[in-house]
Motif scaffolding. Structure first.
Motif, mmCIF file in Angstrom:
data_model
loop_
_atom_site.group_PDB
_atom_site.id
_atom_site.type_symbol
_atom_site.label_atom_id
_atom_site.label_comp_id
_atom_site.label_asym_id
_atom_site.label_seq_id
_atom_site.Cartn_x
_atom_site.Cartn_y
_atom_site.Cartn_z
ATOM 1 N N ASN A 127 -5.607 7.336 -6.519
ATOM 2 C CA ASN A 127 -5.996 5.925 -6.624
ATOM 3 C C ASN A 127 -4.805 5.057 -7.035
ATOM 4 O OD1 ASN A 127 -8.690 6.187 -5.834
ATOM 5 N ND2 ASN A 127 -9.367 6.639 -7.904
ATOM 6 N N SER A 128 -4.020 5.548 -7.979
ATOM 7 C CA SER A 128 -2.837 4.800 -8.420
ATOM 8 C C SER A 128 -1.810 4.668 -7.301
ATOM 9 C CB SER A 128 -2.187 5.486 -9.627
ATOM 10 O OG SER A 128 -3.032 5.418 -10.731
ATOM 11 N N ALA A 129 -1.614 5.737 -6.540
ATOM 12 C CA ALA A 129 -0.659 5.699 -5.430
ATOM 13 C C ALA A 129 -1.124 4.716 -4.350
ATOM 14 C CB ALA A 129 -0.473 7.098 -4.842
ATOM 15 N N PHE A 130 -2.427 4.700 -4.079
ATOM 16 C CA PHE A 130 -2.978 3.765 -3.103
ATOM 17 C C PHE A 130 -2.741 2.325 -3.561
ATOM 18 C CE2 PHE A 130 -6.313 1.345 -0.995
ATOM 19 C CZ PHE A 130 -6.274 1.846 0.309
ATOM 20 N N ARG A 131 -3.032 2.061 -4.830
ATOM 21 C CA ARG A 131 -2.826 0.724 -5.396
ATOM 22 C C ARG A 131 -1.354 0.335 -5.319
ATOM 23 N NH1 ARG A 131 -1.829 -2.742 -9.301
ATOM 24 N NH2 ARG A 131 -3.443 -4.176 -9.970
ATOM 25 N N GLN A 132 -0.473 1.252 -5.664
ATOM 26 C CA GLN A 132 0.960 0.974 -5.646
ATOM 27 C C GLN A 132 1.451 0.690 -4.222
ATOM 28 O OE1 GLN A 132 2.785 0.371 -8.251
ATOM 29 N NE2 GLN A 132 4.686 0.110 -7.138
ATOM 30 N N SER A 133 0.935 1.430 -3.245
ATOM 31 C CA SER A 133 1.308 1.186 -1.847
ATOM 32 C C SER A 133 0.906 -0.221 -1.420
ATOM 33 C CB SER A 133 0.654 2.208 -0.923
ATOM 34 O OG SER A 133 1.165 3.485 -1.148
ATOM 35 N N LEU A 134 -0.314 -0.626 -1.790
ATOM 36 C CA LEU A 134 -0.750 -1.993 -1.467
ATOM 37 C C LEU A 134 0.135 -3.018 -2.168
ATOM 38 C CD1 LEU A 134 -4.654 -2.107 -1.526
ATOM 39 C CD2 LEU A 134 -3.134 -2.583 0.384
ATOM 40 N N LYS A 135 0.433 -2.762 -3.419
ATOM 41 C CA LYS A 135 1.250 -3.694 -4.200
ATOM 42 C C LYS A 135 2.630 -3.870 -3.552
ATOM 43 C CE LYS A 135 2.675 -4.584 -8.947
ATOM 44 N NZ LYS A 135 2.510 -4.164 -10.345
ATOM 45 N N LEU A 136 3.237 -2.796 -3.122
ATOM 46 C CA LEU A 136 4.551 -2.884 -2.480
ATOM 47 C C LEU A 136 4.485 -3.671 -1.170
ATOM 48 C CD1 LEU A 136 5.927 0.710 -3.147
ATOM 49 C CD2 LEU A 136 6.631 -1.441 -4.257
ATOM 50 N N ARG A 137 3.407 -3.482 -0.435
ATOM 51 C CA ARG A 137 3.242 -4.240 0.818
ATOM 52 C C ARG A 137 3.081 -5.726 0.533
ATOM 53 N NH1 ARG A 137 2.272 -0.992 5.884
ATOM 54 N NH2 ARG A 137 2.670 1.078 5.106
ATOM 55 N N VAL A 138 2.292 -6.054 -0.490
ATOM 56 C CA VAL A 138 2.118 -7.468 -0.861
ATOM 57 C C VAL A 138 3.459 -8.050 -1.306
ATOM 58 C CG1 VAL A 138 1.046 -9.035 -2.535
ATOM 59 C CG2 VAL A 138 -0.325 -7.257 -1.436
ATOM 60 N N LEU A 139 4.182 -7.320 -2.143
ATOM 61 C CA LEU A 139 5.487 -7.801 -2.612
ATOM 62 C C LEU A 139 6.461 -8.062 -1.474
ATOM 63 C CD1 LEU A 139 6.057 -5.648 -5.813
ATOM 64 C CD2 LEU A 139 6.156 -8.148 -5.688
ATOM 65 N N ASP A 140 6.404 -7.240 -0.444
ATOM 66 C CA ASP A 140 7.292 -7.424 0.702
ATOM 67 C C ASP A 140 6.996 -8.696 1.478
ATOM 68 O OD1 ASP A 140 8.721 -5.119 0.237
ATOM 69 O OD2 ASP A 140 7.658 -3.917 1.745
ATOM 70 N N LEU A 141 5.755 -9.174 1.421
ATOM 71 C CA LEU A 141 5.345 -10.272 2.290
ATOM 72 C C LEU A 141 5.170 -11.621 1.604
ATOM 73 C CD1 LEU A 141 2.834 -8.238 4.360
ATOM 74 C CD2 LEU A 141 4.805 -9.432 5.287
ATOM 75 N N THR A 142 5.060 -11.620 0.315
ATOM 76 C CA THR A 142 4.755 -12.883 -0.356
ATOM 77 C C THR A 142 6.010 -13.486 -0.981
ATOM 78 O OG1 THR A 142 3.280 -13.973 -1.934
ATOM 79 C CG2 THR A 142 4.095 -11.810 -2.559
ATOM 80 N N THR A 143 6.021 -14.785 -0.996
ATOM 81 C CA THR A 143 7.125 -15.481 -1.660
ATOM 82 C C THR A 143 6.836 -15.633 -3.152
ATOM 83 O OG1 THR A 143 6.107 -17.594 -1.082
ATOM 84 C CG2 THR A 143 7.811 -16.754 0.400
ATOM 85 N N ASN A 144 5.563 -15.544 -3.520
ATOM 86 C CA ASN A 144 5.172 -15.646 -4.921
ATOM 87 C C ASN A 144 5.308 -14.256 -5.560
ATOM 88 O OD1 ASN A 144 3.952 -15.934 -7.409
ATOM 89 N ND2 ASN A 144 2.168 -17.035 -6.617
ATOM 90 N N LYS A 145 6.355 -14.061 -6.336
ATOM 91 C CA LYS A 145 6.626 -12.749 -6.938
ATOM 92 C C LYS A 145 6.089 -12.632 -8.362
ATOM 93 C CE LYS A 145 9.072 -11.485 -3.345
ATOM 94 N NZ LYS A 145 8.502 -10.756 -2.281
ATOM 95 N N ASP A 146 5.252 -13.588 -8.760
ATOM 96 C CA ASP A 146 4.656 -13.546 -10.091
ATOM 97 C C ASP A 146 3.812 -12.270 -10.223
ATOM 98 O OD1 ASP A 146 3.530 -14.197 -12.598
ATOM 99 O OD2 ASP A 146 1.887 -15.301 -11.633
ATOM 100 N N PRO A 147 4.152 -11.402 -11.195
ATOM 101 C CA PRO A 147 3.431 -10.126 -11.337
ATOM 102 C C PRO A 147 1.915 -10.298 -11.506
ATOM 103 C CG PRO A 147 5.352 -10.166 -12.764
ATOM 104 C CD PRO A 147 5.218 -11.538 -12.175
ATOM 105 N N GLU A 148 1.505 -11.328 -12.220
ATOM 106 C CA GLU A 148 0.069 -11.562 -12.414
ATOM 107 C C GLU A 148 -0.610 -11.900 -11.084
ATOM 108 O OE1 GLU A 148 -2.673 -14.618 -14.923
ATOM 109 O OE2 GLU A 148 -0.935 -13.773 -15.979
ATOM 110 N N TYR A 149 0.043 -12.710 -10.270
ATOM 111 C CA TYR A 149 -0.480 -13.063 -8.948
ATOM 112 C C TYR A 149 -0.592 -11.811 -8.072
ATOM 113 C CZ TYR A 149 -0.432 -14.669 -4.094
ATOM 114 O OH TYR A 149 -0.712 -14.829 -2.759
ATOM 115 N N ILE A 150 0.468 -11.024 -8.047
ATOM 116 C CA ILE A 150 0.494 -9.807 -7.230
ATOM 117 C C ILE A 150 -0.611 -8.854 -7.668
ATOM 118 C CG2 ILE A 150 1.862 -7.786 -6.561
ATOM 119 C CD1 ILE A 150 2.958 -10.408 -5.406
ATOM 120 N N ASP A 151 -0.709 -8.608 -8.978
ATOM 121 C CA ASP A 151 -1.743 -7.700 -9.490
ATOM 122 C C ASP A 151 -3.148 -8.219 -9.177
ATOM 123 O OD1 ASP A 151 -0.001 -5.781 -10.451
ATOM 124 O OD2 ASP A 151 0.054 -6.615 -12.484
#
Length: 187
Positions: A127-151
């Motif tokens: 579950n953690s690996a799945f969440r981390q994979s999604l998080k990395l994909r979001v980070l790659d695509l968004t200009t808003n790098k605010d950790p709270e927004y990403i999470d």
């Protein structure tokens, strides 16, 4: 000298995954699996090991065959495209007739109290690996790098994913309404 195996290990593992996904693992013994597969218990032990080993192999197979394509569906030029593609793919996946309703990982999490500590840990790591994979994909695509927004965005995706998994177990229709509403939100 041991007799040669008379079954395809990968095909049998896929059948075991589907059985456990559909009925859970709580009351399912290797004896019952062997009986349903018309194999000997010795053959199952020889090919896969004990029940924990079987569950672990099923989880690995599920992650490769079902979760990775879900992660891969999170693509597009904008985050909104990625979210739509991810949720549309997930809806189709959960509605697929060739697999049981719901999510194998979600079902394992529900059964957690009856599973071994080592398997619970493996489910949590998955579950953690799945969440981390999604998080990395979001980070790659968004200009808003605010950790709270990403999470928050990743949490929203996971809540929707768990909702789709639950809805499919209850035979709710998964295509249409929520995706149409999503399109209106992103207009």
């Amino acid at each position: 000298m041991a007799r040669p195996r008379t079954f395809n290990k990968n095909e049998v593992l896929e059948k075991i995954l589907i059985m456990i996904w559909q009925h859970g693992s709580c009351g399912l013994s290797l004896d019952e699996l062997a009986r349903k597969l018309t194999l000997s218990k010795t053959s199952l032990y020889s090919a896969f090991g004990n029940k924990d080993a079987v569950l672990s192999l099923c989880l690995d197979l599920y992650e490769r065959q079902y979760e990775q394509p879900m992660i891969d569906s999170f693509k597009g030029e904008k985050v909104s495209d990625c979210i739509r593609n991810f949720l549309a793919f997930s809806s189709r996946r959960f509605e697929a007739l060739q697999t049981p309703p719901g999510c194998f990982m979600f079902n394992c999490a529900i059964e957690c109290s009856s599973l071994s500590a080592s398997f619970k840990d493996k489910v949590e790591q998955g579950n953690s690996a799945f969440r981390q994979s999604l998080k990395l994909r979001v980070l790659d695509l968004t200009t808003n790098k605010d950790p709270e927004y990403i999470d928050s965005l990743v949490d929203m995706l996971l809540v929707n994913l768990f909702g789709l998994a639950s809805a499919s177990r209850m035979n709710f229709p998964l295509s249409g309404t929520h995706l149409t509403l999503l399109d209106k939100c992103f207009e």
